[in-house]
Design a protein around this motif. Structure first.
Motif, PDB file in Angstrom:
ATOM      1  N   LEU A  49       0.830  -1.204   0.000  1.00 30.67           N
ATOM      2  CA  LEU A  49       0.000   0.000   0.000  1.00 30.67           C
ATOM      3  C   LEU A  49       0.867   1.258   0.000  1.00 30.67           C
ATOM      4  CD1 LEU A  49      -2.762  -1.075   2.568  1.00 30.67           C
ATOM      5  CD2 LEU A  49      -3.001  -0.904   0.081  1.00 30.67           C
ATOM      6  N   ARG A  50       1.911   1.265   0.833  1.00 29.22           N
ATOM      7  CA  ARG A  50       2.802   2.439   0.884  1.00 29.22           C
ATOM      8  C   ARG A  50       3.505   2.651  -0.455  1.00 29.22           C
ATOM      9  NH1 ARG A  50       4.874   0.315   6.084  1.00 29.22           N
ATOM     10  NH2 ARG A  50       3.663   1.261   7.768  1.00 29.22           N
ATOM     11  N   ASP A  51       3.990   1.562  -1.061  1.00 35.01           N
ATOM     12  CA  ASP A  51       4.683   1.675  -2.347  1.00 35.01           C
ATOM     13  C   ASP A  51       3.766   2.227  -3.431  1.00 35.01           C
ATOM     14  OD1 ASP A  51       7.004   0.740  -1.254  1.00 35.01           O
ATOM     15  OD2 ASP A  51       6.850  -1.289  -2.066  1.00 35.01           O
ATOM     16  N   ALA A  52       2.457   1.982  -3.275  1.00 31.91           N
ATOM     17  CA  ALA A  52       1.482   2.491  -4.240  1.00 31.91           C
ATOM     18  C   ALA A  52       1.027   3.907  -3.898  1.00 31.91           C
ATOM     19  CB  ALA A  52       0.278   1.558  -4.297  1.00 31.91           C
ATOM     20  N   GLY A  53       1.584   4.457  -2.818  1.00 31.15           N
ATOM     21  CA  GLY A  53       1.227   5.814  -2.421  1.00 31.15           C
ATOM     22  C   GLY A  53      -0.077   5.914  -1.652  1.00 31.15           C
ATOM     23  N   LEU A  54      -0.545   4.780  -1.110  1.00 28.74           N
ATOM     24  CA  LEU A  54      -1.793   4.793  -0.345  1.00 28.74           C
ATOM     25  C   LEU A  54      -1.482   4.919   1.143  1.00 28.74           C
ATOM     26  CD1 LEU A  54      -3.866   2.043  -2.193  1.00 28.74           C
ATOM     27  CD2 LEU A  54      -3.679   4.482  -2.682  1.00 28.74           C
ATOM     28  N   PRO A  55      -2.295   5.664   1.886  1.00 21.85           N
ATOM     29  CA  PRO A  55      -1.991   5.946   3.292  1.00 21.85           C
ATOM     30  C   PRO A  55      -2.303   4.771   4.215  1.00 21.85           C
ATOM     31  CG  PRO A  55      -4.087   6.934   2.693  1.00 21.85           C
ATOM     32  CD  PRO A  55      -3.529   6.344   1.431  1.00 21.85           C
ATOM     33  N   THR A  56      -1.392   4.494   5.124  1.00 26.07           N
ATOM     34  CA  THR A  56      -1.613   3.467   6.138  1.00 26.07           C
ATOM     35  C   THR A  56      -0.880   3.876   7.407  1.00 26.07           C
ATOM     36  OG1 THR A  56      -1.457   1.088   6.614  1.00 26.07           O
ATOM     37  CG2 THR A  56       0.356   2.073   5.365  1.00 26.07           C
ATOM     38  N   SER A  57      -1.239   3.284   8.527  1.00 28.94           N
ATOM     39  CA  SER A  57      -0.653   3.690   9.805  1.00 28.94           C
ATOM     40  C   SER A  57       0.806   3.259   9.903  1.00 28.94           C
ATOM     41  CB  SER A  57      -1.454   3.088  10.964  1.00 28.94           C
ATOM     42  OG  SER A  57      -1.498   1.682  10.857  1.00 28.94           O
ATOM     43  N   ARG A  58       1.559   3.959  10.757  1.00 33.51           N
ATOM     44  CA  ARG A  58       2.971   3.621  10.972  1.00 33.51           C
ATOM     45  C   ARG A  58       3.077   2.290  11.713  1.00 33.51           C
ATOM     46  NH1 ARG A  58       3.144   9.477  11.720  1.00 33.51           N
ATOM     47  NH2 ARG A  58       2.318   9.159  13.821  1.00 33.51           N
ATOM     48  N   SER A  59       4.091   1.503  11.350  1.00 34.10           N
ATOM     49  CA  SER A  59       4.234   0.185  11.971  1.00 34.10           C
ATOM     50  C   SER A  59       5.689  -0.257  11.979  1.00 34.10           C
ATOM     51  CB  SER A  59       3.384  -0.854  11.227  1.00 34.10           C
ATOM     52  OG  SER A  59       3.826  -0.984   9.890  1.00 34.10           O
ATOM     53  N   LEU A  60       5.940  -1.260  12.797  1.00 37.78           N
ATOM     54  CA  LEU A  60       7.275  -1.826  12.967  1.00 37.78           C
ATOM     55  C   LEU A  60       7.112  -3.338  13.031  1.00 37.78           C
ATOM     56  CD1 LEU A  60      10.273  -0.985  13.629  1.00 37.78           C
ATOM     57  CD2 LEU A  60       9.624  -1.128  16.033  1.00 37.78           C
ATOM     58  N   ALA A  61       7.881  -4.081  12.215  1.00 38.19           N
ATOM     59  CA  ALA A  61       7.763  -5.540  12.188  1.00 38.19           C
ATOM     60  C   ALA A  61       8.893  -6.184  12.985  1.00 38.19           C
ATOM     61  CB  ALA A  61       7.789  -6.049  10.752  1.00 38.19           C
ATOM     62  N   LEU A  62       8.541  -7.179  13.792  1.00 34.08           N
ATOM     63  CA  LEU A  62       9.512  -7.974  14.541  1.00 34.08           C
ATOM     64  C   LEU A  62       9.454  -9.399  14.010  1.00 34.08           C
ATOM     65  CD1 LEU A  62       8.627  -6.773  18.173  1.00 34.08           C
ATOM     66  CD2 LEU A  62      10.203  -5.721  16.532  1.00 34.08           C
ATOM     67  N   ILE A  63      10.619  -9.992  13.738  1.00 35.93           N
ATOM     68  CA  ILE A  63      10.672 -11.319  13.130  1.00 35.93           C
ATOM     69  C   ILE A  63      11.510 -12.261  13.984  1.00 35.93           C
ATOM     70  CG2 ILE A  63      11.331 -12.622  11.059  1.00 35.93           C
ATOM     71  CD1 ILE A  63      10.940 -10.035   9.462  1.00 35.93           C
ATOM     72  N   ASP A  64      11.002 -13.497  14.155  1.00 29.74           N
ATOM     73  CA  ASP A  64      11.736 -14.561  14.867  1.00 29.74           C
ATOM     74  C   ASP A  64      12.234 -14.122  16.242  1.00 29.74           C
ATOM     75  OD1 ASP A  64      11.361 -16.395  12.834  1.00 29.74           O
ATOM     76  OD2 ASP A  64      13.164 -15.772  11.769  1.00 29.74           O
ATOM     77  N   ARG A  65      11.299 -13.692  17.074  1.00 32.39           N
ATOM     78  CA  ARG A  65      11.600 -13.312  18.463  1.00 32.39           C
ATOM     79  C   ARG A  65      12.554 -12.126  18.572  1.00 32.39           C
ATOM     80  NH1 ARG A  65       8.034 -15.531  22.203  1.00 32.39           N
ATOM     81  NH2 ARG A  65       7.237 -17.418  21.235  1.00 32.39           N
ATOM     82  N   GLU A  66      12.616 -11.334  17.531  1.00 31.65           N
ATOM     83  CA  GLU A  66      13.434 -10.119  17.565  1.00 31.65           C
ATOM     84  C   GLU A  66      12.967  -9.227  18.714  1.00 31.65           C
ATOM     85  OE1 GLU A  66      14.452  -6.369  14.542  1.00 31.65           O
ATOM     86  OE2 GLU A  66      13.144  -8.012  13.920  1.00 31.65           O
ATOM     87  N   GLU A  67      13.916  -8.651  19.438  1.00 33.07           N
ATOM     88  CA  GLU A  67      13.574  -7.833  20.598  1.00 33.07           C
ATOM     89  C   GLU A  67      13.710  -6.350  20.283  1.00 33.07           C
ATOM     90  OE1 GLU A  67      15.697  -8.949  24.073  1.00 33.07           O
ATOM     91  OE2 GLU A  67      14.977 -11.021  24.073  1.00 33.07           O
ATOM     92  N   VAL A  68      12.820  -5.569  20.867  1.00 37.78           N
ATOM     93  CA  VAL A  68      12.876  -4.125  20.722  1.00 37.78           C
ATOM     94  C   VAL A  68      12.321  -3.512  22.005  1.00 37.78           C
ATOM     95  CG1 VAL A  68      10.585  -3.920  19.676  1.00 37.78           C
ATOM     96  CG2 VAL A  68      12.303  -2.183  19.198  1.00 37.78           C
TER      97      VAL A  68
END
Length: 360
Positions: A137-156
Motif C-alpha cells: 500500500l505504501r509503495d502504491a502511495g496509499l496511506p496506512t498507519s505507521r508500523s514496525l515488524a519484529l521477526i523470529d523473536r526479535e527484541e525491541v
C-alpha cells in the motif's frame, strides 16, 4: 435446473479455526437447495481434510474419522475420497466456498482447477501478512498507519518503538491473524513485553503499530466477474466502542457487547466517496478479486488511513461484510448465491487455454 455440488471448506490449522467453521455453517444454511447440493469438508487442526457426513451436528460435532478427501491436481473438481475400511472413491465438486483465513487454500484450489469463491493467488497470501500488505500500500502511495515488524523473536524496547512510531500507546498483533486474535493495546514496557510474547506464540512475525486516534470505518466490495473493473462498494460502516472496550477486541467481535455497529456511518457524501474510492484503490493494488472488506481509521482532521484489507471476510448473517451488503440492497441469502454464481462465471471467463511458447 441442474443441481451443482458445492464444497464448503472450513476449519484449518490457524487459531481462526472456530470462526471459519461458524461461517461455513451459516453459508450451508443459506444455500438454495434447488440449485446447490452441499458437501462439507472440515480441515482439522492437524491439517487433515475430513468429509462431514453428519452435517446437522456441525460445527458442534465434527467427524475426524471415516472419510478423508483431497482434490486431484488439474482434476477440474474431481476429489479423491478415502475410507480406510472401504477403499477409495471419487466425488465431483462444481464450485468451492472456502471459509479458511490462512491465505493458503486458494493456491490448492487453483492447482485443482476448480471454481471457488474469493481471490486467486497471490492476493490472499499478501493480505494474510499485514506487514506485506502495508508495504504494498505504501509503495502504491496509499496511506496506512505507521508500523514496525519484529521477526523470529526479535527484541525491541517499548520506548524505542514509541519514538519510531510517534505514539505514546501502541498496538501489538500477530502479523498473520485476523479478527483481532492476539491483539493488545499497551502503554508501558511490561505490557509491551507480555503482548509481544503472546503475539509471537501465534506466529513468527509480530507487528507493532501506532495507536491512531479517530473513527473506525469499513467498506465491503463486490466485483463483477465479467467486468472486473466494475466494483460495487458499500457506503462506509462504522464501529463505535463503549467504555467496555479499549479497542475492537476478538471478544467484542464475537459477542457484539459494548459495541455499536452503524451499517451507514454518519458521513457527508464527499467524505463517503473518499473512503469508497480509497477502498477500491486498495482492492485493485493488492490484486483482490470477487470480494473484500477494507478497514480504515479516520483521524479527527479527516485524514484516512487503511488499516487492513480482508479478501476473505467473515460472512455470517451478522458479520460486517454481510450487513454492509444488505445495506447496499443484497440480502444475505442472495449474497451467498451471488458469490457462488460469480465464482463459476469467473472460472468460465478464464478457462481459455494457455499460450504455448515456441521451443527454444
Amino acid at each position: 435446473m441442474t443441481t451443482l455440488n458445492v464444497a464448503l471448506i472450513a476449519g484449518g490449522r490457524s487459531v481462526g479455526h472456530d470462526v471459519s467453521r461458524k461461517n461455513a455453517r451459516s453459508i450451508y444454511e443459506a444455500l438454495d437447495r434447488k440449485r446447490y447440493s452441499p458437501i462439507l469438508v472440515d480441515v482439522a487442526r492437524d491439517g487433515k481434510w475430513w468429509l462431514q457426513e453428519n452435517i446437522k451436528e456441525f460445527p458442534l460435532h465434527s467427524e475426524s474419522s471415516g472419510a478423508q478427501i483431497m482434490f486431484l491436481p488439474g482434476g477440474g473438481g474431481k476429489a479423491l475420497v478415502h475410507r480406510s475400511n472401504e477403499g477409495d472413491g471419487i466425488c465431483y465438486v462444481d464450485v468451492v466456498f472456502p471459509t479458511l483465513l490462512d491465505g493458503i487454500l486458494e493456491g490448492v484450489l487453483e492447482t485443482a482447477q476448480v471454481p471457488f469463491v474469493g481471490s486467486r493467488m497471490p492476493a490472499p497470501a499478501l493480505c494474510a501478512d499485514k506487514q506485506i500488505t502495508k508495504r504494498i500500500l505504501r509503495d502504491a502511495g496509499l496511506p496506512t498507519s505507521r508500523s514496525l515488524a519484529l521477526i523470529d523473536r526479535e527484541e525491541v524496547q517499548f520506548k524505542f518503538a514509541q519514538e519510531v512510531l510517534c505514539s505514546r500507546s501502541l498496538f501489538v498483533k500477530p502479523a498473520s491473524l485476523h479478527d483481532s486474535i492476539g491483539v493488545n493495546k499497551v502503554t508501558c514496557e511490561s505490557e509491551f513485553k507480555t503482548a509481544v510474547d503472546l503475539a509471537f506464540s501465534c506466529g513468527n512475525k509480530v507487528l507493532v503499530e501506532e495507536d491512531v486516534e479517530g473513527r473506525e470505518l469499513h467498506c465491503a466490495i463486490l466485483q463483477d466477474p465479467l467486468q472486473p473493473n466494475n466494483l460495487l462498494c458499500s457506503w462506509p460502516s462504522e464501529i463505535i466502542l463503549t467504555d467496555q472496550h479499549a479497542f475492537f477486541t476478538y471478544r467484542a467481535k464475537m459477542e457484539g457487547k459494548g459495541v455499536i455497529f452503524k451499517t451507514k456511518a454518519e458521513l457527508d457524501e464527499t467524505a463517503a466517496d473518499r473512503v469508497r474510492a480509497l477502498a477500491c484503490e486498495a482492492f485493485r493494488v493488492l490484486g483482490c478479486e470477487a470480494l473484500a472488506r477494507v478497514d480504515f481509521f479516520m483521524r479527527p482532521s479527516g485524514e484516512l488511513l487503511i488499516n487492513e484489507v480482508g479478501p476473505s471476510p467473515s460472512r455470517t448473517p451478522s458479520s460486517m461484510f454481510s450487513k454492509m451488503m444488505e445495506e447496499s440492497g443484497i440480502p444475505y441469502n442472495t449474497l451467498v448465491q451471488r458469490l457462488l454464481e460469480d465464482a463459476i462465471k469467473r472460472s468460465e471467463r478464464d478457462s481459455k487455454p494457455m499460450i504455448e511458447l515456441p521451443p527454444v
